[in-house]
Structures are given as C-alpha cells and as structure tokens.
Design a protein around this motif. Structure first.
Motif, PDB file in Angstrom:
ATOM      1  N   ASN A 145     -14.885  23.464   5.438  1.00 45.49           N
ATOM      2  CA  ASN A 145     -14.106  24.604   5.926  1.00 45.49           C
ATOM      3  C   ASN A 145     -13.310  25.312   4.843  1.00 45.49           C
ATOM      4  O   ASN A 145     -12.395  26.054   5.142  1.00 45.49           O
ATOM      5  CB  ASN A 145     -13.211  24.172   7.088  1.00 45.49           C
ATOM      6  N   ARG A 147      -6.265  25.879  16.186  1.00 46.00           N
ATOM      7  CA  ARG A 147      -7.417  25.854  17.074  1.00 46.00           C
ATOM      8  C   ARG A 147      -7.219  24.816  18.172  1.00 46.00           C
ATOM      9  O   ARG A 147      -7.850  24.876  19.221  1.00 46.00           O
ATOM     10  CB  ARG A 147      -8.697  25.515  16.304  1.00 46.00           C
ATOM     11  N   GLU A 158      -6.218  24.518  11.050  1.00 47.00           N
ATOM     12  CA  GLU A 158      -6.914  23.689  12.022  1.00 47.00           C
ATOM     13  C   GLU A 158      -6.098  23.424  13.275  1.00 47.00           C
ATOM     14  O   GLU A 158      -6.627  23.415  14.376  1.00 47.00           O
ATOM     15  CB  GLU A 158      -7.240  22.360  11.364  1.00 47.00           C
ATOM     16  N   LYS A 162     -18.278  18.607  16.849  1.00 43.68           N
ATOM     17  CA  LYS A 162     -17.215  18.150  15.959  1.00 43.68           C
ATOM     18  C   LYS A 162     -17.587  16.783  15.416  1.00 43.68           C
ATOM     19  O   LYS A 162     -18.046  15.934  16.166  1.00 43.68           O
ATOM     20  CB  LYS A 162     -15.894  18.045  16.737  1.00 43.68           C
TER      21      LYS A 162
END
Ligand SMILES: *[C@@H]1O[C@H](CO)[C@@H](O)[C@H](O)[C@H]1NC(C)=O
Ligand SMILES: *[C@@H]1O[C@H](CO)[C@@H](O)[C@H](O)[C@H]1NC(C)=O
Ligand SMILES: *[C@@H]1O[C@H](CO)[C@@H](O)[C@H](O)[C@H]1NC(C)=O
Ligand SMILES: *[C@@H]1O[C@H](CO)[C@@H](O)[C@H](O)[C@H]1NC(C)=O
Ligand SMILES: *[C@@H]1O[C@H](CO)[C@@H](O)[C@H](O)[C@H]1NC(C)=O
Ligand SMILES: *[C@@H]1O[C@H](CO)[C@@H](O)[C@H](O)[C@H]1NC(C)=O
Length: 422
Positions: free
Chosen positions: A114, A152, A149, A239
C-alpha cells in the motif's frame, strides 16, 4: 549501622526493576457499533494519541498524511537495514519512493503493497508493576507506517477520534514487540463500558492486579495459537490475515450440547476490529438452530430480530445476573480440551431504542466459505483477560472476569511514581 539505614540499603538492593508497560483501552461507539482504542503518547512534545486496537496488524499505522508535526520524527532511509527488515517482514518488494503526498520522502522506505512510508518517532508509555502505572518511559526509535488504514476501519465522526491503528500482530515490528524490553508477552482486557477504560499490559506475564486486589492471571487457561506465514485470504474482503492470532476450536457447545460441524477443528481468529463474532454460514446455521431450540426449552420469548442480528428476545422475559441475561450458554472447547465459557454478557447484546428493549445473539453470518470459520469479535472479548505469549505461541484466556467479581475496568490507573524503569 542503624536499622533504618539497613532497610534503606536493602530497599536499594531489592528495589524491583520493571520492564513492563501499561496503556488504557477505551470503548467507543459509532452508530451503536463499538470500537476500541489504545491510548499512547506519541511525538515530541508528547501528544496523547488514540489508536484503533488491531490485534492482527503487522505494523502500527499513523494517519500522518494530514497533520504530523513532531521534533523527533524521521523517515527510514530506503537503503538502511531497517528498511530491508521492514520490507522482508511479510511484504514483498524493495521500493524507494519520490511519490507525491505529504509524507513522501525522496529515498524514503516504502512498504508495499500500500505504498506507506515508514517513519521513526518517540512513543511513550507508563511503566507498571502490574498494580498501577508509574513513570513514563519514552521509546525514541518507535517504527510505524504512515497510512490512513484506520480511516477505512472506522466510520463517520470516529475518524476524528482515531489517529491511527495500534498493530499488535505476530510481527517483529508490532507495538508489543517494540515496547517489550525483554519479554514477548502482552495482555488485553477490553472493558464493556465506554466510561471506564480497560487495560493492555506489555512485557508482563504476572501479576495483573485488578481491584479489589485480584491477580487475574491466576485464572488463565492456555491454548496454542498460530499465525500464517504465507498468508491466508478472507475471500470476501480479500484481506490478508497472516499476522493475526489463530486458535483451533474442537467443539462449540450450546447448553453443554456440541453442535455438529463438518470441520474437525475450526480455525478461529481473535479480532478487535470486528465488533461481533462472525461465523461461516454452515456454522452460523448450526449455532442459530441449536440456540433457538435451547432457548425454546428455557421458554425465552423470541421477538422480531433487529439487524444485523438474527435472534432477539424481549428483555422483559429474561432473568439478568452479573453474568448478563440468562440464556443458553456457550462453550468453546479448544484443541487441547481447555474450555472457554461464554455467558450472556458476551454472547448477547442489548438494544434499547424507541419502545424497544431486546437482547440479541451477538453473532453474525459471515457467508458461505468465509475465512476464518469462526472470528471472535470485540463484544465477545469484553471483560475477559487475553494474554499472548509470542515466545511460546500460547494464548491465555480467563473467560469472563465477572465470574470472579472483577472486570477489565478495575485496573487501578492512579499513578505511583515509585514505579520506574531501570
Ligand atoms: C495541526 O496540529 C497542530 C498541533 O497539533 C495544531 O495546532 C494545528 O491547528 C493543526 N492543523 C490542522 C490544519 O489541523
Ligand atoms: C544510503 O544512501 C546514501 C545516499 O545515497 C549513502 O550516503 C549511504 O551511505 C547509504 N547507506 C547505506 C547503509 O547503504
Ligand atoms: C491497501 O489498500 C487497499 C485499497 O485502498 C485496501 O483494500 C487494502 O486493504 C489495503 N491493504 C493494507 C494491507 O492496508
Ligand atoms: C523476528 O525475527 C526473527 C529473526 O529474523 C525471526 O526468527 C522471527 O521469526 C521473527 N518473529 C516474527 C514474529 O516475525
Ligand atoms: C528482564 O530484565 C530484567 C532486568 O535486566 C531481568 O532482571 C529479568 O530477569 C528479565 N526478565 C526476563 C523474562 O528475561
Ligand atoms: C490505587 O492506587 C493508588 C496508588 O498506589 C493507591 O493509593 C490507592 O489506594 C489505590 N486504590 C484502591 C482503591 O486500592
């Protein structure tokens, strides 16, 4: 030598050295859904920082794109051994970046996939002897990633409360790994009340004293945990779950009766970012049917379910004790035959709304083939002590502390300045 000098010298000699730390865990709500944060001090000067408690995350991730000002923060150079080590810690690639964005640093260490940058800064926590917090200790080389992160994972106004996430996963760069000076143990005790925080202990396997003077580590039972080195993927969310803690459950009993499942051992994950327990569909159906049947025998009064739950009961018709509403009990039997007992307070959630007062089974259907088969969420972990020993790879769990007339909010947070790190 006078007696008092003798005792003073004795005190100096045996004055205990603690290399353990403590931090409060607060429960919050967003649209009636709970989430939990760990409070630490970050930056120079130190600033209170609330991090979403994430027991499976590899790294701590701070929202530093927005407004990150600290006299001591520094990027990790891309060609440093620290950067190589961070990148090899699960993630592939060896990237340096000059990309745009506030946190982007030419030649800074980027952690794929990411593209978050690695930063080093000061993080501080109070030392503890297991009874009280003591003096604050600063870790000047705390490593984290710079990413949103946590945004989210929490919605709406919660974004203003949360400054990032606390990575407590099975990794060399997790928060416990970085703050435990010589013992790779940490423990979590999540409070069920938003007004009274629970507690996390780092580097201390014993004692964990809760008022009125109970060492709750005496109540721990142990089972092995494992994590996935090559990663498994949750098909629904894609995930990766590799740094989470997994245990094997042999049997789920409802009122002492085992429910029938196809799998020999249920892969079970501990999660602090899911508010409720999630079960794979066939397991959910089996639990649903069994619970419904047992509750009919107990003459509990079913009522139209409230989303996202599927089984709800009128609060009126339920007897309440200190362990919650009297409903069919759950037992999770581990692979080593150790039992985690789950009472009404953890299996049921109360919903009070206009003219409505119900208790619902706090479990949701994960869908067909969802991975892991069983995920234990935050509500189910409240007022239970969980101790993770990264050295022996064992999970210690207490079952509900309410059985022992104490709870996670009973750690004495009054500071005792005699407690310091040597
Ligand atoms: C950034 O943070 C500083 C100190 O934490 C604060 O004074 C300032 O108002 C913040 N700026 C923005 C744009 O949020
Ligand atoms: C990293 O790169 C810089 C600049 O290119 C260089 O000065 C430094 O020696 C390098 N460090 C290592 C550990 O290779
Ligand atoms: C990376 O970002 C994508 C999209 O923003 C997200 O779905 C994914 O979960 C992120 N992965 C990690 C490890 O943060
Ligand atoms: C930490 O690093 C050591 C040495 O590289 C390695 O053996 C160990 O498995 C790592 N631990 C975790 C939790 O990744
Ligand atoms: C931790 O370090 C302290 C002080 O160096 C030492 O007395 C203690 O035995 C160590 N504990 C463990 C578990 O290694
Ligand atoms: C909490 O800890 C403080 C500091 O050690 C102590 O003075 C106080 O008596 C404790 N409170 C209770 C209720 O035991």
């Amino acid at each position: 030598m006078s007696i008092s000098v003798f005792f003073f010298l004795l005190f100096l000699f045996v004055s205990p050295s603690f290399s353990a730390f403590v931090a409060p865990i607060t429960k919050h709500y967003v649209h009636n859904t709970p989430f939990y944060t760990l409070k630490v001090q970050l930056k120079t000067p130190l600033e209170p920082t609330f991090l979403l408690l994430h027991v499976g995350a590899t790294f701590t991730a701070i929202n530093c794109r927005r407004n990150y000002t600290s006299a001591t923060s520094r990027p990790v150079p891309c060609n440093s051994s620290l950067c190589h080590s961070l990148q090899s810690n699960r993630f592939i690639g060896n990237k340096c970046d000059t990309a745009s964005g506030k946190a982007a640093v030419p030649g800074g260490c980027v952690i794929t996939p990411n593209r978050s940058f690695a930063l080093v800064d000061s993080l501080a926590l109070p030392a503890t002897d297991g009874r009280n917090p003591g003096q604050i200790h600063t870790f000047s080389k705390f490593v984290f990633t710079c990413s949103d992160e946590s945004s989210r994972l929490v919605k709406g106004h919660a974004k203003n409360v949360v400054n990032g996430l606390a990575g407590l996963g099975f990794s060399n760069y997790s928060l416990p790994a970085q703050v435990s000076t010589n013992s790779s143990v940490f423990a979590l005790c999540v409070s069920g009340s938003p007004s009274a925080p629970g507690v996390a202990f780092f580097g201390l396997s014993k004692p964990n004293y809760f008022l009125p003077g109970i060492d709750v580590t005496d109540y721990l039972s142990y089972t092995p945990f494992f994590s996935y080195h090559n990663g498994i993927t949750n098909k629904k969310t894609s995930k990766r779950l590799e740094d989470s803690y997994f245990i094997k459950v042999k049997s789920v009993n409802v009122n002492g009766k085992p429910i029938i499942v196809h799998q020999k051992l249920l892969t079970t994950m501990i999660s602090t970012t899911n508010p409720y327990t999630v079960l794979e569909r066939s397991l959910f159906r089996a639990v649903f049917n069994s619970f419904k049947k047992e509750s009919r025998i107990m003459k509990l009064k079913l009522i139209k379910p409230v989303k996202p739950f599927r089984l709800c009961y009128e609060a009126d018709g339920l007897l309440e004790t200190h362990l919650g509403p009297t409903v069919p009990s759950f037992e999770l039997v581990m692979q080593n035959d150790i039992v985690w007992r789950v009472f009404g307070k953890n299996s049921m959630v109360r919903i009070v709304d206009e003219g409505l007062d119900v208790w619902c089974l706090a479990m949701v259907d994960g869908g067909t083939g969802s991975v892991p088969a069983l995920l234990l969420g935050g509500h189910q972990l409240e007022d239970n002590l969980l101790q993770f020993n990264l050295g022996t790879k064992t999970l210690g769990f207490s079952s509900s502390l309410l059985q022992y007339k104490t709870m996670c909010a009973n750690f004495n947070f009054s500071t005792n300045n005699n407690i310091k790190l040597f």
